[in-house]
Write an enzyme that holds these catalytic residues in place. Structure first.
Site, PDB file in Angstrom:
ATOM      1  N   ARG A 166       0.832  -1.215   0.000  1.00 45.79           N
ATOM      2  CA  ARG A 166       0.000   0.000   0.000  1.00 45.79           C
ATOM      3  C   ARG A 166       0.860   1.255   0.000  1.00 45.79           C
ATOM      4  NH1 ARG A 166      -5.308  -1.990   1.573  1.00 45.79           N
ATOM      5  NH2 ARG A 166      -6.130   0.076   1.871  1.00 45.79           N
ATOM      6  N   ASP A 212     -14.667   4.685   0.272  1.00 41.84           N
ATOM      7  CA  ASP A 212     -15.206   4.037   1.477  1.00 41.84           C
ATOM      8  C   ASP A 212     -16.212   4.923   2.203  1.00 41.84           C
ATOM      9  OD1 ASP A 212     -13.723   1.787   1.021  1.00 41.84           O
ATOM     10  OD2 ASP A 212     -12.621   1.845   2.916  1.00 41.84           O
ATOM     11  N   TYR A 243      -1.278 -13.367  -1.116  1.00 42.15           N
ATOM     12  CA  TYR A 243      -0.721 -13.197  -2.466  1.00 42.15           C
ATOM     13  C   TYR A 243       0.656 -12.563  -2.345  1.00 42.15           C
ATOM     14  CZ  TYR A 243      -3.056  -8.609  -1.794  1.00 42.15           C
ATOM     15  OH  TYR A 243      -3.503  -7.404  -1.300  1.00 42.15           O
TER      16      TYR A 243
HETATM   17  P1  FAD Z   1      -8.963   5.613   2.891  1.00 47.10           P
HETATM   18  O1  FAD Z   1      -7.914   4.940   2.087  1.00 47.10           O
HETATM   19  O2  FAD Z   1      -9.338   5.053   4.211  1.00 47.10           O
HETATM   20  O3  FAD Z   1      -8.495   7.133   3.074  1.00 47.10           O
HETATM   21  C1  FAD Z   1      -9.221   8.050   3.853  1.00 47.10           C
HETATM   22  C2  FAD Z   1      -8.293   9.195   4.228  1.00 47.10           C
HETATM   23  O4  FAD Z   1      -9.063  10.218   4.862  1.00 47.10           O
HETATM   24  C3  FAD Z   1      -7.215   8.800   5.233  1.00 47.10           C
HETATM   25  O5  FAD Z   1      -5.961   9.267   4.783  1.00 47.10           O
HETATM   26  C4  FAD Z   1      -7.649   9.452   6.524  1.00 47.10           C
HETATM   27  O6  FAD Z   1      -6.561   9.801   7.376  1.00 47.10           O
HETATM   28  C5  FAD Z   1      -8.356  10.700   5.999  1.00 47.10           C
HETATM   29  N1  FAD Z   1      -9.335  11.263   6.935  1.00 47.10           N
HETATM   30  C6  FAD Z   1     -10.236  10.587   7.696  1.00 47.10           C
HETATM   31  N2  FAD Z   1     -10.984  11.446   8.424  1.00 47.10           N
HETATM   32  C7  FAD Z   1     -10.541  12.694   8.130  1.00 47.10           C
HETATM   33  C8  FAD Z   1     -10.918  13.994   8.569  1.00 47.10           C
HETATM   34  N3  FAD Z   1     -11.900  14.175   9.480  1.00 47.10           N
HETATM   35  N4  FAD Z   1     -10.261  15.073   8.066  1.00 47.10           N
HETATM   36  C9  FAD Z   1      -9.274  14.902   7.128  1.00 47.10           C
HETATM   37  N5  FAD Z   1      -8.873  13.675   6.688  1.00 47.10           N
HETATM   38  C10 FAD Z   1      -9.497  12.588   7.182  1.00 47.10           C
HETATM   39  N6  FAD Z   1      -9.427  -2.942  -1.640  1.00 47.10           N
HETATM   40  C11 FAD Z   1      -9.059  -3.448  -2.843  1.00 47.10           C
HETATM   41  O7  FAD Z   1      -9.504  -2.942  -3.893  1.00 47.10           O
HETATM   42  N7  FAD Z   1      -8.199  -4.501  -2.941  1.00 47.10           N
HETATM   43  C12 FAD Z   1      -7.726  -5.138  -1.825  1.00 47.10           C
HETATM   44  O8  FAD Z   1      -6.941  -6.087  -1.955  1.00 47.10           O
HETATM   45  C13 FAD Z   1      -8.151  -4.661  -0.531  1.00 47.10           C
HETATM   46  N8  FAD Z   1      -7.742  -5.273   0.614  1.00 47.10           N
HETATM   47  C14 FAD Z   1      -8.244  -4.832   1.803  1.00 47.10           C
HETATM   48  C15 FAD Z   1      -7.927  -5.540   2.967  1.00 47.10           C
HETATM   49  C16 FAD Z   1      -8.458  -5.135   4.198  1.00 47.10           C
HETATM   50  C17 FAD Z   1      -8.168  -5.939   5.434  1.00 47.10           C
HETATM   51  C18 FAD Z   1      -9.278  -3.990   4.264  1.00 47.10           C
HETATM   52  C19 FAD Z   1      -9.846  -3.526   5.591  1.00 47.10           C
HETATM   53  C20 FAD Z   1      -9.564  -3.261   3.123  1.00 47.10           C
HETATM   54  C21 FAD Z   1      -9.079  -3.693   1.884  1.00 47.10           C
HETATM   55  N9  FAD Z   1      -9.409  -3.038   0.708  1.00 47.10           N
HETATM   56  C22 FAD Z   1      -9.007  -3.524  -0.497  1.00 47.10           C
HETATM   57  C23 FAD Z   1     -10.241  -1.821   0.762  1.00 47.10           C
HETATM   58  C24 FAD Z   1      -9.465  -0.525   0.523  1.00 47.10           C
HETATM   59  O9  FAD Z   1      -8.381  -0.458   1.421  1.00 47.10           O
HETATM   60  C25 FAD Z   1     -10.361   0.698   0.729  1.00 47.10           C
HETATM   61  O10 FAD Z   1     -11.563   0.490   0.024  1.00 47.10           O
HETATM   62  C26 FAD Z   1      -9.694   1.970   0.228  1.00 47.10           C
HETATM   63  O11 FAD Z   1      -8.524   2.233   0.954  1.00 47.10           O
HETATM   64  C27 FAD Z   1     -10.658   3.157   0.347  1.00 47.10           C
HETATM   65  O12 FAD Z   1     -10.016   4.341  -0.023  1.00 47.10           O
HETATM   66  P2  FAD Z   1     -10.537   5.731   0.501  1.00 47.10           P
HETATM   67  O13 FAD Z   1      -9.668   6.768  -0.140  1.00 47.10           O
HETATM   68  O14 FAD Z   1     -12.009   5.836   0.326  1.00 47.10           O
HETATM   69  O15 FAD Z   1     -10.320   5.712   2.071  1.00 47.10           O
END
Ligand code: FAD
Length: 387
Positions: free
Chosen positions: A102, A286, A208
């Site tokens: 990651r 997410d 993997y």
């Molecule tokens: P995030 O990556 O969670 O980023 C959110 C960001 O917002 C963070 O940097 C956080 O610090 C910031 N933030 C939060 N609150 C605030 C606030 N109030 N003010 C300012 N900043 C804030 N997906 C896949 O496609 N393939 C995989 O193999 C896979 N494996 C996974 C394995 C596990 C165990 C898990 C739990 C998840 C996995 N996922 C996988 C899912 C994937 O990690 C998430 O869907 C993805 O990271 C979502 O991205 P995002 O940008 O929405 O959120």
């Protein structure tokens, strides 16, 4: 435009917007950009978008390509079913299946963005007037924007502000233990260059290779605790008792679990949300549709969201763009959320007739789930614009 969160979704959106000539400021709560967790798999539906954003070569440089997708009985290692990957996956779905650390994915995105991310910017509120949205930070500062995108992850504050307190993430009753193990510590592991799931009652182990096959990334999932009472979604408790569900499994499973000191991650998902936007505030990734990891699609769907939102914003006014974005994204993510949730129970079945039916279903994986991987979000957004 203000993007809350510099995760996979926030950074991909910032890059995709810039491709369209739209400026954005990225606000990140953390004081530094460091990616928690282990590895991530990008399927064809995500990797083809990264390629179109100009990141394909950098991604390929960090990524590992698996040779097969294998399902095994966790106790005796019998192959339930297997599919060839590498070039054959790319031929079938039009783009590679990549796995990478990651931190490497984040580095690719941060370098491609190239502009400062506003770190330590903890968003605590968003207010709207007719002409703009105002983001409030814990520091007391405010940021004015024509649009605020909540890309702030599964426990999103922007989601709470938009959808109310009744739309929290739901604990699945399962925990994941993630870890990285050097391949030489796994002498009993068959097919280390494959992506494999070992299945059995009460748990499963997915793994993997990354780092060119030198390191194996694993996720061990168990059916406990029944309720999540921790304030955070990562708990530092001793995993020994929970991982007891794997006692008596194939030696490769024990080698993997003993090869790292994994933390417990509560596995949460959202119920599908009817409305993804309100005025000048919209959700992505997410924050909009957290899902269980059993289709490996959370990050991939997040990347699709980012590309589609940028395409819509480049083509239309904000209200029309948000309506079209929701139309394009809500149905698809809802089906994958549901499928990931249903898969969770199926992977942990006790011995019996349901296992036979589950295993038969696994033998038809490409027919059942190929539609997720062949999807081209750029093409879908373009088709919607033409229509
Ligand atoms: P995030 O990556 O969670 O980023 C959110 C960001 O917002 C963070 O940097 C956080 O610090 C910031 N933030 C939060 N609150 C605030 C606030 N109030 N003010 C300012 N900043 C804030 N997906 C896949 O496609 N393939 C995989 O193999 C896979 N494996 C996974 C394995 C596990 C165990 C898990 C739990 C998840 C996995 N996922 C996988 C899912 C994937 O990690 C998430 O869907 C993805 O990271 C979502 O991205 P995002 O940008 O929405 O959120």
């Amino acid at each position: 435009m203000a993007i809350v969160g510099a995760g996979i979704g926030g950074l991909t959106l910032a890059i995709a917007l810039r491709e369209k000539g739209i400026d954005a400021e990225v606000l990140e709560r953390s004081p530094e950009l460091s990616e928690a967790g282990a590895a991530v798999a990008l399927a064809a539906n995500g990797s083809r978008l990264m390629d179109r954003l100009g990141l394909g070569t950098r991604l390929a440089w960090h990524a590992t390509v698996q040779t097969e997708l294998v399902y095994r009985n966790g106790r005796d290692a019998t192959r339930i079913t297997a599919y060839p990957l590498d070039d054959r996956y790319t031929e079938m779905f039009g783009s590679p299946l990549y796995s990478l650390h990651r931190a490497d994915l984040q580095r690719v995105l941060v370098e491609a963005w190239g502009l400062p991310v506003r770190l330590g910017a903890d968003v605590i509120g968003v207010e709207q007037t007719e002409g703009e949205a105002l983001v409030r930070l814990a520091s007391g500062d405010t940021v004015a924007a024509d649009l605020v995108v909540g890309a702030d992850g599964v426990h999103s504050i922007v989601r709470r502000l938009l959808a109310g307190p009744d739309a929290p993430a739901v604990y699945s009753g399962t925990s994941g233990f993630r870890g990285l193990v050097p391949v030489e510590k796994l002498p009993s592991l068959p097919d280390p260059s494959s992506i494999q799931s070992w299945l059995g009652p009460g748990g499963h182990l997915l793994h993997y290779p990354i780092a060119g096959g030198a390191v194996i990334n694993f996720l061990a999932v168990v059916d406990e605790p029944a309720e999540w009472t921790e304030p955070a979604w990562v708990a530092g408790d001793d995993p020994g008792k929970s991982l007891g569900v794997f006692d008596g499994w194939h030696p490769a499973v024990a080698e993997m679990l003993l090869g790292a000191t994994p933390q417990r991650w509560g596995l949460f998902a959202h119920r599908p949300l009817r409305q993804w936007y309100d005025g000048r505030v919209v959700l992505l990734g997410d924050a909009a549709h957290a899902m269980l990891p059993h289709q490996g699609q959370g990050a991939n769907q997040t990347i699709e969201d980012a590309v589609v939102l940028a395409e819509c914003l480049a083509a239309q006014t904000i209200p029309d763009a948000l309506a079209r974005y929701q139309l394009l994204r809500r149905g698809r993510t809802r089906v994958i959320q549901r499928s990931s949730w249903d898969t969770s129970a199926a992977l942990h079945l006790p011995d019996g007739p349901e296992v036979v039916a589950r295993d038969e279903g696994l033998r038809h994986f490409p027919e059942r789930f190929g539609w997720i991987h062949t999807y081209d979000a750029f093409a879908a957004a373009a088709a919607a614009a033409d229509g």
